[in-house]
Write a protein that holds these residues in place. Structure first.
Motif, PDB file in Angstrom:
ATOM      1  N   TYR A   1       0.708  -1.171  -0.112  1.00  0.00           N
ATOM      2  CA  TYR A   1       0.071  -0.080   0.077  1.00  0.00           C
ATOM      3  C   TYR A   1       0.772   1.391  -0.045  1.00  0.00           C
ATOM      4  CZ  TYR A   1       0.951   1.085   4.762  1.00  0.00           C
ATOM      5  OH  TYR A   1       1.409   1.408   5.903  1.00  0.00           O
ATOM      6  N   ASP A   2       1.951   1.185   0.760  1.00  0.00           N
ATOM      7  CA  ASP A   2       2.758   2.403   0.671  1.00  0.00           C
ATOM      8  C   ASP A   2       3.973   2.431  -0.191  1.00  0.00           C
ATOM      9  OD1 ASP A   2       4.124   0.383   1.960  1.00  0.00           O
ATOM     10  OD2 ASP A   2       4.466   1.653   3.806  1.00  0.00           O
ATOM     11  N   LYS A   3       4.081   1.516  -1.323  1.00  0.00           N
ATOM     12  CA  LYS A   3       5.370   1.439  -1.826  1.00  0.00           C
ATOM     13  C   LYS A   3       5.144   2.262  -3.208  1.00  0.00           C
ATOM     14  CE  LYS A   3       6.800  -2.395   0.539  1.00  0.00           C
ATOM     15  NZ  LYS A   3       6.026  -2.058   1.508  1.00  0.00           N
ATOM     16  N   GLU A   4       4.135   2.631  -3.715  1.00  0.00           N
ATOM     17  CA  GLU A   4       4.100   3.547  -4.868  1.00  0.00           C
ATOM     18  C   GLU A   4       3.262   4.355  -4.857  1.00  0.00           C
ATOM     19  OE1 GLU A   4       3.673   1.004  -8.389  1.00  0.00           O
ATOM     20  OE2 GLU A   4       2.615  -0.275  -7.218  1.00  0.00           O
ATOM     21  N   MET A   5       3.355   5.427  -5.980  1.00  0.00           N
ATOM     22  CA  MET A   5       2.119   6.567  -6.163  1.00  0.00           C
ATOM     23  C   MET A   5       0.955   5.953  -6.843  1.00  0.00           C
ATOM     24  SD  MET A   5       1.424   9.407  -6.190  1.00  0.00           S
ATOM     25  CE  MET A   5       2.727  10.323  -5.738  1.00  0.00           C
ATOM     26  N   ALA A   6       0.029   6.631  -6.065  1.00  0.00           N
ATOM     27  CA  ALA A   6      -1.480   5.994  -6.355  1.00  0.00           C
ATOM     28  C   ALA A   6      -2.704   7.028  -6.216  1.00  0.00           C
ATOM     29  CB  ALA A   6      -1.756   4.925  -5.398  1.00  0.00           C
ATOM     30  N   ASP A   7      -3.828   6.181  -6.344  1.00  0.00           N
ATOM     31  CA  ASP A   7      -4.918   7.425  -6.287  1.00  0.00           C
ATOM     32  C   ASP A   7      -5.641   6.775  -5.353  1.00  0.00           C
ATOM     33  OD1 ASP A   7      -6.303   5.077  -7.271  1.00  0.00           O
ATOM     34  OD2 ASP A   7      -6.825   6.348  -9.308  1.00  0.00           O
ATOM     35  N   GLY A   8      -5.355   5.782  -4.545  1.00  0.00           N
ATOM     36  CA  GLY A   8      -6.068   5.189  -3.359  1.00  0.00           C
ATOM     37  C   GLY A   8      -6.303   3.709  -3.762  1.00  0.00           C
TER      38      GLY A   8
END
Ligand SMILES: [Zn+2]
Ligand SMILES: [Zn+2]
Length: 534
Positions: A378-385
């Motif tokens: 969940y905290d490893k890459e850029m995302a939109d949720g």
């Protein structure tokens, strides 16, 4: 119980909103045999954005006590049956502080709610579900039929010269057979060309709809000659690690430390999270975790990993391991998901083929929202949720959420589709290098926009309409719609438990607290609970 529903909603719920059905579209009627300035446009919606109803063995709709059809997404909730199943094991387990049938009851409940969406070993859905179809334009839909398409994709709320009789909605079962749905989409495109007399169409794949476009271009390459334009909106082109983590057993909430230190508070404010925690702590950790584990196992092993459409949302990096874990004894399903895996790996290559044929391909992506903390990535890459930015923006390179590109970073210009190397494709916040995505000049990035609330973003909806009207063709067409657009920050939740609950529902459903979840009539659940105690 709420946890499982939350998990499922988090995993599955993509955007929707409370919309009124006043149409701002022009009446149309100018088009004679495809001779007009617009192209018929087919919306390929996201997860749960189609009406899928429960029918009995004779194909008749199953109605509730109010005479309403029963939706099967994300499941069928019978609160009376749930309480009947859970109450004795729960009380016994609390009284003895040991697992007296609690975990089995949880597994039963999950199966009761979501089992309707289970596919068989040939990857076919239950005969008791029926998709509501619209084999004509939205202008020809009844007011009742229009409700669901415009609820999920409220293009009708904004002024546009685009004619409604050129707008089509391709509804499908999000748990259905992915190859069958792709073939239906292929036929649907031909049907639209025949109805309108146009020799080309625009398709607009949204979120899960992106997986169908991948399959369409790979299995039916001849369709490329029928495409004028592709307008992707947060498309799930390389799946999401949210599903990849779940399908490879990297689920964080099965760890009590994670559950009690932070996970709940990513979905609720601190006060509500600690209230839920206090309630749940009535059960010893081992009992709760046994229940969670069995529930998740039923959900993942028996339901989600039986669906080829769910598999299409697994990221390609996780697929080989996940297929090994869940599909080694399911040869027919594996044959179909292996086929899609190839389509997924070829996604950018096929999109490049479209571009080379002169097809306009435009993408709307979103960033700066950390993935919901369900899976270990969940905290490893850029995302939109919900979906990594690299998946929606076709391989784009970006810093992680909350970070920036290193000092002195120079844009990499790795895409051959940038029309001018002097373009600046670095985001003003120094987070995204759009020159590394497949389509630097036609990918819009919305900073701080949550995936599941895309339909609430007026700028995205009006941008989509301007693109359909041919007024915007790239990120340089209109200074009001540049490559990087900042969204308003999300407001802090209000005080008070019910306001918070309603904020939570709003967050996950896009409805404004009227307890209306797609496919999950919370209002009727409250009614059922009231009836039980009256
Ligand atoms: Zn026309
Ligand atoms: Zn460029």
């Amino acid at each position: 119980m709420k946890k499982f529903i939350s998990l499922f909603l988090c995993v599955t719920m993509i955007f929707s909103m409370f919309a009124v059905s006043a149409s701002a579209f022009t009446a149309g009627g100018e088009c004679k045999n495809g001779e007009c300035e617009y192209y018929p446009t087919i919306i390929i919606p996201g997860l749960g954005q189609s009406n899928v109803w429960l029918v009995d063995d004779d194909g008749e709709f199953v109605l509730d006590s109010d005479g309403n059809k029963t939706a099967v997404f994300p499941g069928v909730i019978d609160i009376g049956a749930i309480i009947k199943t859970a109450i004795v094991p729960l009380l016994l387990s609390v009284a003895t502080q040991s697992d007296m049938g609690f975990s089995d009851a949880v597994a039963d409940i999950i199966n009761t709610i979501f089992g309707i969406n289970k596919c068989d070993s040939n990857a076919q859905t239950s005969k008791n579900v029926k998709v509501e179809k619209y084999p004509y334009s939205l202008a020809d839909c009844t007011e009742e039929e229009k409700e669901s398409p415009y609820h999920h994709v409220p293009l009708n709320l904004h002024e546009s010269s685009f004619p409604e009789d050129h707008l089509y909605y391709f509804s499908y079962n999000s748990f259905g057979n992915h190859i069958d749905t792709t073939n239906e989409l292929y036929d649907f495109i031909h049907m639209v060309m025949e109805q309108t007399g146009h020799d080309k169409v625009i398709i607009s794949p949204i979120s899960q709809g992106g997986t169908l476009s991948n399959a369409l271009f790979e299995y039916h390459p001849d369709i490329m000659d029928c495409i004028e334009k592709v307008l992707y909106i947060v498309p799930c082109l390389d799946g999401t690690t949210l599903i990849g983590d779940i399908f490879t057993d990297k689920i964080r909430l099965l760890d009590p430390d994670v559950l009690y230190t932070g996970l709940l508070s990513t979905f609720f404010d601190i006060e509500t999270a600690s209230m839920i925690e206090t309630l749940v702590r009535i059960l010893p950790d081992e009992v709760l975790m046994a229940g969670l584990e069995k529930g998740v196992d039923v959900l993942v092993r028996d339901i989600m990993t039986m669906s080829t459409s769910m598999w299409a949302m697994c990221d390609s990096a996780s697929y080989p391991e996940a297929a090994e874990m869940y599909l080694s004894d399911r040869p027919e399903i594996k044959k179909q998901t292996d086929k899609y895996y190839k389509a997924q790996l070829n996604s950018s290559k096929n999109i490049q083929k479209l571009v080379d044929k002169g097809v306009e391909v435009i993408t709307v992506a979103e960033y700066d929202i950390q993935m919901y903390g369900i899976g270990e990535s969940y905290d490893k890459e850029m995302a939109d949720g919900m979906i990594p930015l690299a998946s929606t923006a076709m391989g784009v390179h970006a810093a992680n959420v909350g970070e920036t590109l290193p000092a002195g970073y120079k844009q990499a210009n790795t895409s051959k589709n940038c029309s001018d190397p002097s373009h600046n494709h670095i985001s003003p916040d120094n987070v995204v290098d759009a020159s590394t995505g497949l389509l630097p000049d036609t990918t819009f990035h919305f900073d701080g926009q949550k995936h599941e609330q895309t339909a609430l973003n007026t700028t995205i909806l009006t941008l989509a309409l301007r693109i359909l009207e041919n007024k915007i063709t790239d990120v340089y067409s209109d200074p009001a719609y540049p490559q990087f657009i900042s969204c308003d920050p999300y407001p802090a939740p209000e005080e008070g438990f019910f306001t918070k609950l309603s904020d939570f529902l709003y967050e996950y459903t896009g409805t404004n607290g009227f307890f209306e979840l797609p496919g999950l009539a919370v209002k009727s659940i409250f009614q059922d609970i009231k009836n039980l105690f009256s």
